[in-house]
Design an enzyme around this catalytic site. Sequence first.
Site, PDB file in Angstrom:
ATOM      1  N   ASP A  28      14.496  -1.722   2.721  1.00  0.00           N
ATOM      2  CA  ASP A  28      14.552  -1.011   4.068  1.00  0.00           C
ATOM      3  C   ASP A  28      16.036  -0.556   4.073  1.00  0.00           C
ATOM      4  OD1 ASP A  28      14.623   0.074   6.488  1.00  0.00           O
ATOM      5  OD2 ASP A  28      14.437  -1.950   7.481  1.00  0.00           O
ATOM      6  N   ASN A  30      17.392   1.543   6.748  1.00  0.00           N
ATOM      7  CA  ASN A  30      17.742   1.931   8.071  1.00  0.00           C
ATOM      8  C   ASN A  30      17.229   0.827   9.069  1.00  0.00           C
ATOM      9  OD1 ASN A  30      14.967   2.213   8.060  1.00  0.00           O
ATOM     10  ND2 ASN A  30      15.034   4.639   8.555  1.00  0.00           N
ATOM     11  N   ASP A  32      14.335  -0.465  10.217  1.00  0.00           N
ATOM     12  CA  ASP A  32      13.014  -0.178  11.002  1.00  0.00           C
ATOM     13  C   ASP A  32      11.924  -1.462  10.409  1.00  0.00           C
ATOM     14  OD1 ASP A  32      12.348   1.086   8.341  1.00  0.00           O
ATOM     15  OD2 ASP A  32      11.648   2.810   9.443  1.00  0.00           O
ATOM     16  N   ASP A  36      11.913   2.036   2.209  1.00  0.00           N
ATOM     17  CA  ASP A  36      12.189   3.867   2.025  1.00  0.00           C
ATOM     18  C   ASP A  36      12.792   4.350   0.714  1.00  0.00           C
ATOM     19  OD1 ASP A  36      14.921   3.324   2.630  1.00  0.00           O
ATOM     20  OD2 ASP A  36      14.410   2.962   4.685  1.00  0.00           O
ATOM     21  N   ASP A 105       2.507   8.600  -7.182  1.00  0.00           N
ATOM     22  CA  ASP A 105       0.833   8.292  -7.198  1.00  0.00           C
ATOM     23  C   ASP A 105       0.399   9.506  -6.553  1.00  0.00           C
ATOM     24  OD1 ASP A 105      -1.169   6.596  -6.839  1.00  0.00           O
ATOM     25  OD2 ASP A 105      -0.101   4.812  -6.331  1.00  0.00           O
ATOM     26  N   ASP A 207      -4.929   7.821  -8.688  1.00  0.00           N
ATOM     27  CA  ASP A 207      -5.575   6.938  -8.012  1.00  0.00           C
ATOM     28  C   ASP A 207      -7.108   7.349  -8.058  1.00  0.00           C
ATOM     29  OD1 ASP A 207      -5.653   4.820  -5.681  1.00  0.00           O
ATOM     30  OD2 ASP A 207      -6.532   6.453  -4.759  1.00  0.00           O
ATOM     31  N   GLU A 270      -6.155   5.279 -12.695  1.00  0.00           N
ATOM     32  CA  GLU A 270      -6.559   3.985 -12.180  1.00  0.00           C
ATOM     33  C   GLU A 270      -8.170   4.116 -12.236  1.00  0.00           C
ATOM     34  OE1 GLU A 270      -6.610   1.292  -8.200  1.00  0.00           O
ATOM     35  OE2 GLU A 270      -7.100   3.492  -7.883  1.00  0.00           O
ATOM     36  N   HIS A 332      -0.921  -3.703  -6.365  1.00  0.00           N
ATOM     37  CA  HIS A 332      -0.847  -3.797  -5.095  1.00  0.00           C
ATOM     38  C   HIS A 332      -2.199  -4.285  -4.368  1.00  0.00           C
ATOM     39  CE1 HIS A 332      -2.073   0.146  -6.125  1.00  0.00           C
ATOM     40  NE2 HIS A 332      -2.538   0.600  -5.049  1.00  0.00           N
ATOM     41  N   ASP A 333      -3.240  -4.146  -5.101  1.00  0.00           N
ATOM     42  CA  ASP A 333      -4.700  -4.443  -4.685  1.00  0.00           C
ATOM     43  C   ASP A 333      -4.969  -5.831  -5.039  1.00  0.00           C
ATOM     44  OD1 ASP A 333      -4.873  -1.950  -3.457  1.00  0.00           O
ATOM     45  OD2 ASP A 333      -5.599  -1.018  -5.447  1.00  0.00           O
TER      46      ASP A 333
END
Length: 531
Positions: A28, A30, A32, A36, A105, A207, A270, A332-333
Amino acid sequence: MAHASSPAETEWWKSAVLYQIYPRSFQDSNGDGIGDLAGIAARLDHLVDLGVDAIWISPIFPSPMADFGYDVADYTGIDPRFGTLADFDALLAAAHARGLKLLLDFVPNHSSDQHPWFAESRASRDNPKRDWYIWRDAAPDGGPPNNWISDFGGPAWEWDAATGQYYSHAFLKEQPDLNWRNPDLRAAMMDVLRFWFDRGVDGFRIDVLWHMVKHADFIDNPVNPDYRPEMGEMHAVLQTHSTDQPEVHAIAAEMRAIADGYGARLLIGEIYLPVPRLMDYYGTADAPEVQLPFNFQLIDAPWDARSLARLIAEYEAALPPGGWPNWVLGNHDRPRSATKRGAAQARVAAMLLLTLRGTPTIYYGDEIGMTDTDIPPDKVQDPRELREPGLGLGRDPVRTPMPWDAGDGAGFTTGVPWLPISPDWRTRNVAAEDDDPASMLALHRALLALRRAYPALAMGDYVSVAAEGDILAYERRLGGERLLIVLNLGAMPQTFIAPEGGFRPILSTLPGALPDTVMLLHPDEGLICTL
Protein backbone atom coordinates in the site's frame (compact mmCIF):
# COMPACT_ATOMS: atom_id res chain seq x y z
CA MET A 1 11.46 -42.15 -18.28
CA ALA A 2 12.76 -39.23 -20.30
CA HIS A 3 10.92 -36.46 -22.12
CA ALA A 4 13.02 -34.56 -24.62
CA SER A 5 13.00 -30.82 -25.10
CA SER A 6 13.11 -29.28 -28.54
CA PRO A 7 16.44 -27.60 -29.35
CA ALA A 8 14.56 -24.63 -30.80
CA GLU A 9 12.74 -23.70 -27.57
CA THR A 10 13.74 -20.09 -27.22
CA GLU A 11 10.51 -18.43 -26.02
CA TRP A 12 11.23 -16.37 -22.91
CA TRP A 13 8.48 -17.94 -20.84
CA LYS A 14 9.95 -21.42 -21.11
CA SER A 15 13.00 -20.57 -19.02
CA ALA A 16 11.17 -17.98 -16.92
CA VAL A 17 9.97 -18.04 -13.32
CA LEU A 18 6.62 -16.29 -12.83
CA TYR A 19 5.50 -14.52 -9.67
CA GLN A 20 1.85 -13.91 -8.81
CA ILE A 21 0.96 -10.65 -7.07
CA TYR A 22 -2.39 -10.23 -5.35
CA PRO A 23 -2.42 -6.44 -5.64
CA ARG A 24 -4.65 -5.65 -2.64
CA SER A 25 -2.11 -7.33 -0.40
CA PHE A 26 1.33 -6.60 -1.85
CA GLN A 27 2.15 -2.98 -0.94
CA ASP A 28 0.00 0.00 0.00
CA SER A 29 1.50 3.34 -1.05
CA ASN A 30 -1.15 5.78 0.23
CA GLY A 31 -2.20 4.49 3.65
CA ASP A 32 -5.70 3.31 2.78
CA GLY A 33 -4.87 -0.28 3.77
CA ILE A 34 -5.16 -1.61 0.22
CA GLY A 35 -2.20 -2.44 -1.99
CA ASP A 36 -1.87 -0.54 -5.25
CA LEU A 37 0.14 -0.12 -8.44
CA ALA A 38 2.53 2.45 -6.98
CA GLY A 39 3.18 -0.01 -4.17
CA ILE A 40 4.05 -2.77 -6.61
CA ALA A 41 6.40 -0.40 -8.44
CA ALA A 42 8.12 0.40 -5.15
CA ARG A 43 8.81 -3.29 -4.51
CA LEU A 44 10.09 -4.34 -7.94
CA ASP A 45 13.66 -4.50 -6.70
CA HIS A 46 12.64 -7.23 -4.26
CA LEU A 47 11.50 -9.28 -7.24
CA VAL A 48 14.71 -8.58 -9.14
CA ASP A 49 16.78 -9.62 -6.12
CA LEU A 50 14.62 -12.72 -5.77
CA GLY A 51 15.41 -13.65 -9.35
CA VAL A 52 12.00 -13.98 -10.99
CA ASP A 53 11.43 -13.08 -14.63
CA ALA A 54 7.80 -12.03 -14.86
CA ILE A 55 4.97 -10.85 -12.63
CA TRP A 56 1.30 -11.72 -12.99
CA ILE A 57 -1.01 -9.23 -11.31
CA SER A 58 -4.49 -10.33 -10.25
CA PRO A 59 -7.31 -8.04 -11.53
CA ILE A 60 -6.81 -4.28 -11.25
CA PHE A 61 -9.74 -3.14 -13.44
CA PRO A 62 -12.61 -0.95 -12.17
CA SER A 63 -14.88 -3.12 -10.06
CA PRO A 64 -17.52 -2.93 -7.32
CA MET A 65 -15.35 -5.58 -5.61
CA ALA A 66 -18.17 -8.05 -4.99
CA ASP A 67 -15.50 -10.67 -5.76
CA PHE A 68 -12.48 -8.40 -5.29
CA GLY A 69 -11.78 -7.55 -8.90
CA TYR A 70 -13.11 -10.66 -10.59
CA ASP A 71 -16.30 -8.69 -11.23
CA VAL A 72 -15.07 -6.28 -13.89
CA ALA A 73 -17.01 -3.08 -14.64
CA ASP A 74 -14.56 -1.76 -17.26
CA TYR A 75 -12.06 -3.98 -19.05
CA THR A 76 -9.87 -1.11 -20.24
CA GLY A 77 -9.47 0.95 -17.09
CA ILE A 78 -7.81 0.85 -13.69
CA ASP A 79 -9.76 0.82 -10.45
CA PRO A 80 -9.08 4.03 -8.46
CA ARG A 81 -8.20 1.91 -5.44
CA PHE A 82 -5.15 0.72 -7.37
CA GLY A 83 -4.33 3.94 -9.20
CA THR A 84 -4.70 5.23 -12.73
CA LEU A 85 -3.75 4.22 -16.25
CA ALA A 86 -0.77 6.53 -15.88
CA ASP A 87 0.26 4.58 -12.75
CA PHE A 88 -0.07 1.36 -14.73
CA ASP A 89 2.05 2.72 -17.57
CA ALA A 90 4.68 3.80 -15.05
CA LEU A 91 4.67 0.35 -13.42
CA LEU A 92 4.97 -1.37 -16.79
CA ALA A 93 7.88 0.88 -17.79
CA ALA A 94 9.60 0.31 -14.44
CA ALA A 95 9.20 -3.46 -14.74
CA HIS A 96 10.52 -3.52 -18.29
CA ALA A 97 13.47 -1.32 -17.29
CA ARG A 98 14.42 -4.04 -14.78
CA GLY A 99 14.04 -6.86 -17.29
CA LEU A 100 10.74 -8.04 -15.81
CA LYS A 101 7.77 -9.05 -17.94
CA LEU A 102 4.26 -8.12 -16.80
CA LEU A 103 1.08 -10.16 -17.23
CA LEU A 104 -2.47 -9.10 -16.44
CA ASP A 105 -5.46 -11.14 -15.34
CA PHE A 106 -8.13 -11.37 -18.07
CA VAL A 107 -11.63 -12.24 -16.78
CA PRO A 108 -13.63 -13.28 -19.87
CA ASN A 109 -16.31 -15.60 -18.47
CA HIS A 110 -18.30 -12.87 -16.74
CA SER A 111 -18.40 -9.16 -16.04
CA SER A 112 -19.76 -7.16 -13.14
CA ASP A 113 -23.49 -6.49 -13.11
CA GLN A 114 -22.38 -2.84 -12.97
CA HIS A 115 -20.70 -3.05 -16.38
CA PRO A 116 -22.41 -0.74 -18.91
CA TRP A 117 -22.86 -3.73 -21.20
CA PHE A 118 -25.00 -5.51 -18.63
CA ALA A 119 -26.98 -2.36 -17.86
CA GLU A 120 -27.96 -2.31 -21.53
CA SER A 121 -28.51 -6.05 -21.68
CA ARG A 122 -31.01 -6.05 -18.82
CA ALA A 123 -32.74 -2.84 -19.99
CA SER A 124 -35.10 -4.74 -22.29
CA ARG A 125 -35.42 -7.98 -24.22
CA ASP A 126 -34.89 -6.20 -27.52
CA ASN A 127 -31.82 -4.20 -26.49
CA PRO A 128 -28.94 -4.71 -28.96
CA LYS A 129 -26.75 -6.03 -26.12
CA ARG A 130 -29.39 -8.39 -24.70
CA ASP A 131 -27.62 -11.36 -26.25
CA TRP A 132 -24.21 -10.30 -24.92
CA TYR A 133 -25.22 -12.16 -21.74
CA ILE A 134 -26.99 -15.48 -21.22
CA TRP A 135 -30.75 -15.08 -20.70
CA ARG A 136 -33.27 -17.90 -20.45
CA ASP A 137 -36.95 -18.30 -19.72
CA ALA A 138 -38.02 -19.87 -16.46
CA ALA A 139 -38.66 -23.60 -16.20
CA PRO A 140 -42.33 -24.67 -16.43
CA ASP A 141 -42.60 -24.45 -12.63
CA GLY A 142 -41.29 -20.89 -12.69
CA GLY A 143 -37.92 -21.86 -11.27
CA PRO A 144 -34.43 -21.65 -12.79
CA PRO A 145 -33.98 -22.98 -16.34
CA ASN A 146 -31.90 -25.97 -15.20
CA ASN A 147 -30.07 -27.45 -12.21
CA TRP A 148 -26.74 -25.70 -12.69
CA ILE A 149 -25.13 -24.57 -9.42
CA SER A 150 -22.95 -21.52 -8.89
CA ASP A 151 -19.38 -22.19 -7.82
CA PHE A 152 -20.22 -20.05 -4.78
CA GLY A 153 -23.31 -22.11 -3.94
CA GLY A 154 -26.96 -21.72 -4.87
CA PRO A 155 -28.50 -21.76 -8.36
CA ALA A 156 -26.38 -20.43 -11.22
CA TRP A 157 -29.39 -18.33 -12.31
CA GLU A 158 -30.83 -15.02 -11.12
CA TRP A 159 -34.37 -13.84 -11.86
CA ASP A 160 -34.75 -10.41 -13.44
CA ALA A 161 -38.28 -9.24 -12.75
CA ALA A 162 -38.10 -6.26 -15.10
CA THR A 163 -37.61 -8.41 -18.21
CA GLY A 164 -39.08 -11.68 -16.96
CA GLN A 165 -36.08 -13.94 -17.57
CA TYR A 166 -33.20 -15.50 -15.70
CA TYR A 167 -29.56 -14.68 -16.40
CA SER A 168 -26.69 -17.11 -15.91
CA HIS A 169 -23.91 -16.57 -13.37
CA ALA A 170 -21.32 -19.24 -12.71
CA PHE A 171 -20.21 -17.33 -9.61
CA LEU A 172 -21.98 -14.49 -7.77
CA LYS A 173 -25.22 -13.02 -9.07
CA GLU A 174 -23.20 -9.80 -9.35
CA GLN A 175 -21.08 -11.61 -11.98
CA PRO A 176 -23.36 -12.31 -14.96
CA ASP A 177 -21.91 -14.69 -17.55
CA LEU A 178 -20.96 -13.26 -20.92
CA ASN A 179 -22.36 -14.99 -24.01
CA TRP A 180 -19.34 -15.97 -26.09
CA ARG A 181 -21.63 -17.40 -28.77
CA ASN A 182 -22.52 -13.80 -29.70
CA PRO A 183 -20.05 -12.56 -32.36
CA ASP A 184 -20.27 -8.92 -31.30
CA LEU A 185 -19.44 -9.75 -27.67
CA ARG A 186 -16.61 -11.97 -28.83
CA ALA A 187 -15.17 -9.19 -30.99
CA ALA A 188 -15.46 -6.65 -28.17
CA MET A 189 -13.56 -8.92 -25.77
CA MET A 190 -10.85 -9.62 -28.33
CA ASP A 191 -10.44 -5.87 -28.61
CA VAL A 192 -9.78 -5.79 -24.87
CA LEU A 193 -6.76 -8.04 -25.41
CA ARG A 194 -5.54 -5.76 -28.19
CA PHE A 195 -5.95 -2.69 -25.97
CA TRP A 196 -3.57 -4.05 -23.35
CA PHE A 197 -1.16 -5.62 -25.84
CA ASP A 198 -0.97 -2.23 -27.57
CA ARG A 199 -0.10 -0.76 -24.18
CA GLY A 200 2.82 -3.16 -23.87
CA VAL A 201 1.74 -5.98 -21.56
CA ASP A 202 3.56 -9.25 -22.05
CA GLY A 203 0.62 -11.60 -21.67
CA PHE A 204 -2.43 -12.67 -19.72
CA ARG A 205 -3.54 -15.24 -17.24
CA ILE A 206 -7.07 -16.11 -18.44
CA ASP A 207 -9.50 -16.63 -15.58
CA VAL A 208 -11.67 -19.80 -15.59
CA LEU A 209 -11.00 -20.42 -19.28
CA TRP A 210 -12.84 -23.74 -19.24
CA HIS A 211 -16.04 -22.05 -18.00
CA MET A 212 -16.44 -19.66 -20.92
CA VAL A 213 -18.92 -21.57 -23.08
CA LYS A 214 -22.07 -23.38 -21.89
CA HIS A 215 -23.96 -26.15 -23.65
CA ALA A 216 -26.18 -24.60 -26.33
CA ASP A 217 -29.23 -26.53 -25.10
CA PHE A 218 -28.67 -25.80 -21.38
CA ILE A 219 -29.04 -29.45 -20.37
CA ASP A 220 -29.21 -30.36 -16.67
CA ASN A 221 -25.88 -31.37 -15.18
CA PRO A 222 -25.62 -34.94 -13.86
CA VAL A 223 -25.99 -35.42 -10.13
CA ASN A 224 -22.67 -36.15 -8.42
CA PRO A 225 -22.99 -39.61 -6.81
CA ASP A 226 -20.01 -38.88 -4.54
CA TYR A 227 -21.24 -35.53 -3.23
CA ARG A 228 -20.80 -34.71 0.45
CA PRO A 229 -22.00 -31.41 1.95
CA GLU A 230 -18.56 -30.52 3.25
CA MET A 231 -17.35 -30.37 -0.37
CA GLY A 232 -19.42 -27.24 -1.03
CA GLU A 233 -22.77 -27.07 -2.81
CA MET A 234 -21.17 -26.56 -6.24
CA HIS A 235 -20.09 -30.20 -6.18
CA ALA A 236 -23.65 -31.51 -5.84
CA VAL A 237 -23.68 -31.80 -9.64
CA LEU A 238 -20.97 -32.58 -12.19
CA GLN A 239 -20.30 -29.56 -14.41
CA THR A 240 -20.59 -31.61 -17.57
CA HIS A 241 -22.71 -29.15 -19.55
CA SER A 242 -21.84 -25.84 -17.90
CA THR A 243 -18.06 -26.02 -18.48
CA ASP A 244 -15.42 -27.39 -20.90
CA GLN A 245 -17.54 -27.25 -24.04
CA PRO A 246 -15.87 -27.96 -27.41
CA GLU A 247 -16.53 -24.46 -28.73
CA VAL A 248 -14.18 -22.91 -26.17
CA HIS A 249 -11.15 -24.13 -28.09
CA ALA A 250 -11.78 -21.95 -31.13
CA ILE A 251 -12.04 -18.95 -28.80
CA ALA A 252 -8.75 -19.81 -27.10
CA ALA A 253 -7.13 -20.27 -30.51
CA GLU A 254 -8.33 -16.82 -31.57
CA MET A 255 -6.87 -15.32 -28.40
CA ARG A 256 -3.57 -17.05 -29.15
CA ALA A 257 -3.57 -15.77 -32.72
CA ILE A 258 -3.99 -12.22 -31.41
CA ALA A 259 -1.18 -12.72 -28.88
CA ASP A 260 1.14 -14.19 -31.51
CA GLY A 261 0.50 -11.16 -33.68
CA TYR A 262 2.28 -9.08 -31.03
CA GLY A 263 5.38 -11.26 -30.88
CA ALA A 264 6.63 -12.92 -27.71
CA ARG A 265 3.44 -12.79 -25.68
CA LEU A 266 2.24 -15.42 -23.20
CA LEU A 267 -1.21 -16.80 -22.47
CA ILE A 268 -1.83 -18.88 -19.35
CA GLY A 269 -5.16 -20.63 -18.85
CA GLU A 270 -6.77 -21.24 -15.47
CA ILE A 271 -8.25 -24.70 -16.04
CA TYR A 272 -9.20 -27.11 -13.26
CA LEU A 273 -9.65 -30.32 -15.23
CA PRO A 274 -8.19 -33.84 -15.24
CA VAL A 275 -4.86 -34.03 -17.06
CA PRO A 276 -6.14 -35.64 -20.30
CA ARG A 277 -8.72 -32.84 -20.77
CA LEU A 278 -6.24 -30.19 -19.65
CA MET A 279 -3.96 -31.18 -22.52
CA ASP A 280 -6.63 -30.17 -25.06
CA TYR A 281 -6.05 -26.52 -24.15
CA TYR A 282 -2.58 -26.55 -25.69
CA GLY A 283 -4.45 -26.72 -28.98
CA THR A 284 -3.00 -28.21 -32.14
CA ALA A 285 -0.16 -27.36 -34.50
CA ASP A 286 -2.63 -25.64 -36.82
CA ALA A 287 -4.62 -23.96 -34.04
CA PRO A 288 -2.45 -23.44 -30.94
CA GLU A 289 -4.23 -22.26 -27.80
CA VAL A 290 -2.67 -21.17 -24.49
CA GLN A 291 1.02 -21.86 -24.07
CA LEU A 292 0.53 -22.82 -20.41
CA PRO A 293 -2.69 -24.50 -19.27
CA PHE A 294 -2.13 -24.20 -15.53
CA ASN A 295 -1.12 -27.48 -13.93
CA PHE A 296 -2.43 -27.42 -10.36
CA GLN A 297 -1.63 -31.03 -9.42
CA LEU A 298 1.04 -30.27 -6.82
CA ILE A 299 -1.39 -28.21 -4.74
CA ASP A 300 -3.47 -31.22 -3.69
CA ALA A 301 -1.06 -34.07 -4.45
CA PRO A 302 -0.43 -36.70 -1.77
CA TRP A 303 2.89 -35.63 -0.32
CA ASP A 304 4.77 -38.89 -0.64
CA ALA A 305 7.63 -39.71 -2.96
CA ARG A 306 6.08 -42.54 -4.96
CA SER A 307 2.83 -40.69 -5.59
CA LEU A 308 4.71 -37.61 -6.76
CA ALA A 309 7.00 -39.65 -9.00
CA ARG A 310 3.97 -41.19 -10.72
CA LEU A 311 2.22 -37.82 -11.00
CA ILE A 312 5.23 -36.20 -12.65
CA ALA A 313 5.78 -39.11 -15.02
CA GLU A 314 2.13 -39.25 -16.07
CA TYR A 315 1.98 -35.49 -16.64
CA GLU A 316 5.16 -35.49 -18.72
CA ALA A 317 3.88 -38.44 -20.77
CA ALA A 318 0.54 -36.74 -21.40
CA LEU A 319 2.02 -33.55 -22.87
CA PRO A 320 1.30 -33.12 -26.58
CA PRO A 321 4.16 -32.60 -29.04
CA GLY A 322 5.64 -29.20 -28.34
CA GLY A 323 3.62 -28.78 -25.13
CA TRP A 324 5.62 -27.12 -22.36
CA PRO A 325 4.97 -28.13 -18.73
CA ASN A 326 4.28 -25.81 -15.82
CA TRP A 327 3.91 -26.18 -12.06
CA VAL A 328 2.47 -24.26 -9.11
CA LEU A 329 2.27 -24.88 -5.36
CA GLY A 330 -0.48 -22.39 -4.54
CA ASN A 331 -2.38 -19.29 -5.58
CA HIS A 332 -4.97 -16.75 -4.38
CA ASP A 333 -7.66 -19.46 -4.14
CA ARG A 334 -5.82 -22.36 -2.50
CA PRO A 335 -4.04 -23.04 0.82
CA ARG A 336 -0.42 -21.98 1.07
CA SER A 337 2.33 -24.55 0.72
CA ALA A 338 3.75 -23.95 4.20
CA THR A 339 0.30 -24.53 5.70
CA LYS A 340 -0.36 -27.76 3.83
CA ARG A 341 3.08 -29.28 4.36
CA GLY A 342 4.63 -27.51 7.32
CA ALA A 343 7.64 -25.22 7.33
CA ALA A 344 10.26 -27.95 6.81
CA GLN A 345 8.59 -29.66 3.86
CA ALA A 346 7.67 -26.29 2.34
CA ARG A 347 11.41 -25.85 1.72
CA VAL A 348 11.57 -29.22 -0.01
CA ALA A 349 8.47 -28.32 -2.01
CA ALA A 350 10.14 -25.09 -3.15
CA MET A 351 13.12 -27.06 -4.42
CA LEU A 352 10.76 -29.41 -6.26
CA LEU A 353 8.83 -26.54 -7.84
CA LEU A 354 11.97 -24.76 -9.03
CA THR A 355 13.80 -27.81 -10.39
CA LEU A 356 11.08 -29.65 -12.29
CA ARG A 357 10.99 -29.27 -16.06
CA GLY A 358 8.69 -26.44 -17.03
CA THR A 359 7.65 -22.94 -16.04
CA PRO A 360 7.06 -22.48 -12.29
CA THR A 361 4.85 -19.83 -10.68
CA ILE A 362 5.58 -18.56 -7.16
CA TYR A 363 2.70 -17.08 -5.17
CA TYR A 364 3.61 -13.87 -3.34
CA GLY A 365 4.78 -14.52 0.21
CA ASP A 366 5.69 -18.14 -0.38
CA GLU A 367 9.29 -17.00 -0.78
CA ILE A 368 9.30 -16.11 2.95
CA GLY A 369 7.22 -19.10 4.05
CA MET A 370 3.94 -17.30 4.71
CA THR A 371 1.16 -19.50 6.08
CA ASP A 372 -2.62 -19.19 5.98
CA THR A 373 -3.90 -16.64 8.49
CA ASP A 374 -6.95 -17.32 10.62
CA ILE A 375 -9.54 -14.61 9.93
CA PRO A 376 -11.93 -13.68 12.76
CA PRO A 377 -15.59 -13.90 11.70
CA ASP A 378 -16.04 -10.14 11.88
CA LYS A 379 -13.06 -9.61 9.53
CA VAL A 380 -14.13 -12.04 6.78
CA GLN A 381 -14.21 -10.41 3.36
CA ASP A 382 -14.45 -13.33 0.91
CA PRO A 383 -17.94 -13.94 -0.52
CA ARG A 384 -17.09 -17.62 -0.85
CA GLU A 385 -16.82 -17.90 2.94
CA LEU A 386 -19.76 -15.61 3.63
CA ARG A 387 -22.07 -17.74 1.45
CA GLU A 388 -21.02 -21.14 2.83
CA PRO A 389 -19.43 -20.44 6.22
CA GLY A 390 -17.69 -23.09 8.26
CA LEU A 391 -16.63 -25.33 5.36
CA GLY A 392 -13.11 -23.97 5.14
CA LEU A 393 -13.63 -22.77 1.58
CA GLY A 394 -12.85 -19.10 2.24
CA ARG A 395 -9.89 -17.57 0.44
CA ASP A 396 -9.08 -14.70 2.82
CA PRO A 397 -6.47 -16.76 4.75
CA VAL A 398 -4.21 -16.94 1.67
CA ARG A 399 -4.66 -13.29 0.67
CA THR A 400 -3.34 -11.48 3.73
CA PRO A 401 -0.87 -8.58 3.41
CA MET A 402 2.76 -9.17 2.57
CA PRO A 403 4.93 -8.50 5.65
CA TRP A 404 7.95 -6.46 4.59
CA ASP A 405 9.45 -5.56 7.96
CA ALA A 406 8.82 -5.60 11.72
CA GLY A 407 7.54 -2.03 11.91
CA ASP A 408 3.96 -0.97 12.44
CA GLY A 409 1.79 -2.22 9.60
CA ALA A 410 4.50 -4.72 8.65
CA GLY A 411 5.81 -2.24 6.10
CA PHE A 412 2.69 -2.96 4.05
CA THR A 413 0.61 0.04 5.12
CA THR A 414 0.55 3.05 7.40
CA GLY A 415 -3.21 2.58 7.75
CA VAL A 416 -5.54 -0.25 8.71
CA PRO A 417 -4.91 -3.28 6.46
CA TRP A 418 -7.91 -4.59 4.54
CA LEU A 419 -7.25 -8.07 5.98
CA PRO A 420 -5.39 -8.92 9.19
CA ILE A 421 -1.63 -9.26 8.91
CA SER A 422 -0.30 -12.72 9.77
CA PRO A 423 0.39 -13.03 13.52
CA ASP A 424 4.09 -13.94 13.02
CA TRP A 425 4.83 -10.89 10.87
CA ARG A 426 7.36 -9.38 13.28
CA THR A 427 9.67 -12.37 12.76
CA ARG A 428 8.53 -13.66 9.36
CA ASN A 429 9.05 -10.75 7.02
CA VAL A 430 11.29 -9.82 4.11
CA ALA A 431 13.65 -7.63 6.13
CA ALA A 432 14.14 -10.29 8.82
CA GLU A 433 14.93 -12.96 6.23
CA ASP A 434 16.97 -10.72 3.97
CA ASP A 435 20.35 -11.29 5.63
CA ASP A 436 19.64 -14.73 7.12
CA PRO A 437 21.42 -17.40 5.04
CA ALA A 438 19.16 -20.06 6.57
CA SER A 439 15.90 -18.30 5.67
CA MET A 440 13.25 -19.38 3.20
CA LEU A 441 14.00 -16.20 1.24
CA ALA A 442 17.68 -17.11 0.98
CA LEU A 443 16.72 -20.57 -0.26
CA HIS A 444 14.48 -19.14 -2.97
CA ARG A 445 17.19 -16.74 -4.09
CA ALA A 446 19.71 -19.57 -4.25
CA LEU A 447 17.35 -21.81 -6.21
CA LEU A 448 16.57 -19.08 -8.71
CA ALA A 449 20.27 -18.23 -9.06
CA LEU A 450 20.98 -21.89 -9.88
CA ARG A 451 18.30 -21.87 -12.58
CA ARG A 452 20.21 -19.04 -14.25
CA ALA A 453 23.64 -20.59 -13.70
CA TYR A 454 22.70 -24.06 -14.96
CA PRO A 455 20.65 -24.04 -18.19
CA ALA A 456 19.74 -27.69 -17.57
CA LEU A 457 17.54 -26.60 -14.64
CA ALA A 458 15.61 -24.16 -16.79
CA MET A 459 15.46 -25.92 -20.16
CA GLY A 460 16.84 -29.43 -19.79
CA ASP A 461 15.19 -32.81 -20.10
CA TYR A 462 13.57 -34.48 -17.11
CA VAL A 463 14.81 -38.01 -16.32
CA SER A 464 13.43 -39.92 -13.38
CA VAL A 465 15.90 -41.73 -11.11
CA ALA A 466 15.02 -44.90 -9.21
CA ALA A 467 14.61 -44.33 -5.48
CA GLU A 468 12.87 -45.96 -2.55
CA GLY A 469 11.03 -44.93 0.58
CA ASP A 470 10.64 -41.21 1.11
CA ILE A 471 13.18 -40.24 -1.55
CA LEU A 472 12.13 -38.59 -4.81
CA ALA A 473 15.01 -38.30 -7.27
CA TYR A 474 15.41 -37.10 -10.84
CA GLU A 475 17.95 -35.59 -13.21
CA ARG A 476 17.86 -32.52 -15.40
CA ARG A 477 20.02 -32.82 -18.51
CA LEU A 478 21.03 -30.43 -21.25
CA GLY A 479 23.95 -31.25 -23.52
CA GLY A 480 26.74 -32.44 -21.27
CA GLU A 481 25.26 -30.78 -18.19
CA ARG A 482 23.63 -33.10 -15.66
CA LEU A 483 22.10 -32.17 -12.34
CA LEU A 484 20.67 -34.59 -9.80
CA ILE A 485 17.87 -33.56 -7.47
CA VAL A 486 17.23 -35.74 -4.41
CA LEU A 487 14.36 -34.85 -2.08
CA ASN A 488 13.63 -36.44 1.29
CA LEU A 489 9.88 -36.07 1.74
CA GLY A 490 9.95 -37.76 5.13
CA ALA A 491 10.85 -37.02 8.74
CA MET A 492 13.60 -39.66 9.01
CA PRO A 493 17.18 -39.64 7.65
CA GLN A 494 17.57 -41.35 4.30
CA THR A 495 20.55 -42.76 2.44
CA PHE A 496 20.68 -42.42 -1.33
CA ILE A 497 23.30 -44.04 -3.54
CA ALA A 498 24.14 -41.60 -6.30
CA PRO A 499 24.69 -42.80 -9.86
CA GLU A 500 28.18 -43.97 -10.79
CA GLY A 501 30.67 -41.31 -11.75
CA GLY A 502 30.49 -39.18 -8.64
CA PHE A 503 28.47 -36.20 -7.59
CA ARG A 504 29.01 -32.77 -6.07
CA PRO A 505 26.26 -31.26 -3.89
CA ILE A 506 25.78 -27.57 -4.65
CA LEU A 507 22.67 -26.68 -2.64
CA SER A 508 20.73 -28.09 0.29
CA THR A 509 17.40 -26.91 1.62
CA LEU A 510 19.06 -26.97 5.05
CA PRO A 511 21.99 -24.86 6.28
CA GLY A 512 25.25 -26.58 7.10
CA ALA A 513 27.90 -28.71 5.45
CA LEU A 514 27.07 -30.58 2.27
CA PRO A 515 27.76 -34.34 2.01
CA ASP A 516 30.79 -35.41 -0.03
CA THR A 517 30.61 -39.22 -0.07
CA VAL A 518 27.53 -41.39 0.40
CA MET A 519 24.52 -39.14 0.19
CA LEU A 520 22.94 -39.06 3.64
CA LEU A 521 19.91 -36.80 3.66
CA HIS A 522 18.63 -35.31 6.87
CA PRO A 523 14.90 -35.36 7.59
CA ASP A 524 13.04 -32.89 5.37
CA GLU A 525 16.10 -32.19 3.23
CA GLY A 526 16.51 -31.68 -0.47
CA LEU A 527 19.78 -31.62 -2.38
CA ILE A 528 20.86 -30.44 -5.82
CA CYS A 529 24.04 -32.03 -7.13
CA THR A 530 26.11 -31.82 -10.26
CA LEU A 531 27.09 -35.14 -11.86
